[in-house]
Write an enzyme that holds these catalytic residues in place. Structure first.
Site, PDB file in Angstrom:
ATOM      1  N   SER A  25      -7.547 -12.270   1.366  1.00 14.97           N
ATOM      2  CA  SER A  25      -7.361 -13.957   0.845  1.00 14.97           C
ATOM      3  C   SER A  25      -9.128 -13.624  -0.384  1.00 14.97           C
ATOM      4  CB  SER A  25      -7.561 -14.932   1.810  1.00 14.97           C
ATOM      5  OG  SER A  25      -9.309 -14.962   2.138  1.00 14.97           O
ATOM      6  N   LYS A  26      -8.362 -14.365  -1.568  1.00 20.97           N
ATOM      7  CA  LYS A  26      -9.172 -14.279  -2.528  1.00 20.97           C
ATOM      8  C   LYS A  26     -11.102 -14.588  -1.783  1.00 20.97           C
ATOM      9  CE  LYS A  26     -10.265 -15.245  -7.088  1.00 20.97           C
ATOM     10  NZ  LYS A  26     -10.545 -15.436  -8.681  1.00 20.97           N
ATOM     11  N   ARG A  27     -12.061 -15.580  -0.896  1.00 14.58           N
ATOM     12  CA  ARG A  27     -12.411 -14.493  -0.284  1.00 14.58           C
ATOM     13  C   ARG A  27     -12.687 -12.777   0.327  1.00 14.58           C
ATOM     14  NH1 ARG A  27     -13.838 -16.278   4.633  1.00 14.58           N
ATOM     15  NH2 ARG A  27     -12.544 -16.706   4.981  1.00 14.58           N
ATOM     16  N   LYS A  28     -12.032 -12.674   1.266  1.00 12.35           N
ATOM     17  CA  LYS A  28     -12.126 -11.291   1.975  1.00 12.35           C
ATOM     18  C   LYS A  28     -11.200 -10.456   0.532  1.00 12.35           C
ATOM     19  CE  LYS A  28     -11.093 -13.109   6.559  1.00 12.35           C
ATOM     20  NZ  LYS A  28      -9.955 -13.779   6.745  1.00 12.35           N
ATOM     21  N   GLY A  29     -11.275 -10.431  -0.329  1.00  8.11           N
ATOM     22  CA  GLY A  29     -11.811  -9.342  -1.718  1.00  8.11           C
ATOM     23  C   GLY A  29     -10.087  -9.179  -2.047  1.00  8.11           C
TER      24      GLY A  29
END
Ligand code: GLU
Length: 488
Positions: A254-258
């Site tokens: 996800s965006k948060r996870k890269g």
């Protein structure tokens, strides 16, 4: 070498180009380069509801920055254009008509309300949700009547009953689907635009695509595509579905996870060569006992093969990316890094906007930092004291290195520095060692306070190189100021 290999990257302009898309583009590019084939870029923009203004430009910029240039595509042209699907509507209409004529497709007049009712009823009855094929067997008269009445319609593909569709995935082997699980998919929408499935198949055929390499989220579309190829009487291309990319904890990216955009990585100080190398290893490796990780673009092209793509999911490890980026930073030259670093310095107001990127002082600073920095942004952040005397000093280091007795040491060092015939790293090195030998104070006890005095921080490049670049005046001024600070 020129071959019949023709591959394409076919993004939908629904937003930025994220790492997953970039990896798909890269594998297509590598396969084309390795085989001497052609890499086509096609924009799949038929879903107008998901169209994002500016996304095409962002995709172009991202691919270009990564160095994935295409041989045919929207802006470069080619023999199979246009390469933007919204400019090919007539082609899809004609192909839809072909399928209607051969009775492989039918018009569906069902209203959205009816479709919703069907969906709910089927859900309740625990049946596979999907279209109930209500319009599949409309009489010609009924169809005529509805058409004459101006009823809106879509065109659906007649999925043959009781069949199984088998296709060979070059990475996963044979994959089989029973046609019972396949819906009579819409191929042309009521607004005259094709759906992804139709446009994708028609274009891959018309653009003579030999291999479809795409993310594995498209696997379930492939049996539908195979049936479409069959209905058109065309030979399907080879298919290879690339493994999913997971974040290090095993979850979906996800965006948060890269799952950042390519441009985010650029802005975070990752180099194009490093990202290229890193992405290539997301699901592929040279294999055959070849353990290399850092490989140049050409080495990757030479070693690339579809057989070496693993069907297992790939993990995106940003620590590894940083490590790899650090290798590329060290290998790069100050001159090559200068435009990116200077841009950041200018944005931060560290240097004036008109400062020349070839200025020897700027290049010298970059040279001092590049081998010890993992990202371009690290140089930009950590080298600010080369342009501005430190306002304050790292508090923890102050406790350790700015003691009352430091005043005398710094003062004596300043006196010695003042009488140096030439102010260079070598001379400073000798001076510090001499002073240590004379006084019995360790070199470390001289170096740490000096570093803190001239830079404000306790880490950084070699002290003597740093002092040489800063120049005598700045060094003396900063040492003087540190003495004042300790005394007050
Ligand atoms: N337009 C699709 C996408 O956005 C392309 C899928 C395919 O390669 O067939 O990923």
């Amino acid at each position: 070498m020129s071959t019949d290999v023709r591959v394409r990257f076919a993004p939908s302009p629904t937003g930025y180009l994220h790492v997953g898309g970039a990896r798909t583009a890269l594998f297509n590019y590598l396969f084309a380069k390795h085989t001497g084939g052609t890499f086509v870029l096609r924009i799949e923009d038929t879903d107008r509801t998901r169209y994002v203004e500016g996304a095409v430009k962002e995709i172009f910029d991202s691919l270009r920055w990564l160095g994935l240039s295409w041989d045919e595509g929207p802006d470069v042209g080619g023999t199979s254009g246009p390469y933007v699907q919204s400019e090919r509507l007539d082609i899809y209409k004609k192909r839809t008509q072909d399928l209607l004529d051969s009775d492989a497709a039918y018009r569906c007049f069902c209203t959205p309300q009816r479709l919703e009712e069907v969906r709910l009823a089927r859900e309740k009855a625990k049946m596979l949700t999907g279209y109930d094929r209500h319009c599949r067997d409309l009489s010609k008269e009924e169809e005529r009547r509805l058409l004459d009445g101006g009823a809106p319609f879509v065109v659906r593909f007649k999925v043959p009953a009781g069949r199984s569709v088998v296709f060979l995935d070059m990475i996963r082997g044979a994959i089989e689907y029973k046609t019972e699980v396949l819906d009579d998919l819409v191929i042309l929408k009521s607004d005259g635009f094709p759906t992804y499935h139709l446009a994708n198949v028609v274009d891959d055929h018309e653009m003579k695509i030999s291999h479809v390499l795409r993310g594995d989220e498209w696997i379930s579309s492939t049996p539908r595509h195979v049936l479409l190829y069959e209905a058109f009487g065309w030979t399907p291309p080879h298919f290879a579905h690339m493994p999913v990319i997971l974040d290090p904890s095993g979850g979906k990216l996800s965006k948060r996870k890269g799952a950042a955009s390519v441009m985010d990585y650029k802005n975070r100080g990752i180099l194009s060569d490093a990202l290229f190398n890193f992405l290539a290893l997301l699901g592929w490796s040279p294999g055959g006992g070849d353990e290399r990780e850092k490989m140049s673009r050409q080495e990757i092209i030479n070693a690339f093969s579809l057989e070496k793509i693993s069907p297992k999911s790939a993990v995106l490890d940003e620590k590894k990316l940083d490590w790899m980026n650090g290798l590329y930073m060290a290998e790069s030259t100050a001159e090559r890094l200068a435009p990116d670093v200077c841009k950041l310095w200018k944005e931060k107001g560290v240097v004036t906007v008109d400062r020349d990127e070839t200025d020897p002082y700027l290049l010298g600073v970059i040279r001092l930092f590049k081998d010890r920095s993992k990202r371009v942004t690290e140089i930009a952040d950590n080298a600010v004291y080369f342009f501005k005397d430190p306002d304050d000093y790292e508090p923890k280091a102050v406790q350790k290195h700015f003691k009352p007795e430091t005043v005398l040491v710094l003062r004596e060092l300043m006196e010695n520095i003042g009488s140096l015939a030439s102010f260079g790293a070598k001379q400073l090195d000798a001076l510090y060692h001499d002073y240590a030998a004379r006084t019995g104070i360790s070199v470390g006890e001289l170096v740490h306070p000096t570093r803190l005095a001239v830079s404000g921080v306790s880490f950084g490049p070699g002290l003597f190189e740093m002092m040489e670049l800063l120049g005598k005046d700045a060094v003396m001024r900063r040492m003087d100021r540190a003495i004042e600070t300790i005394r007050t």
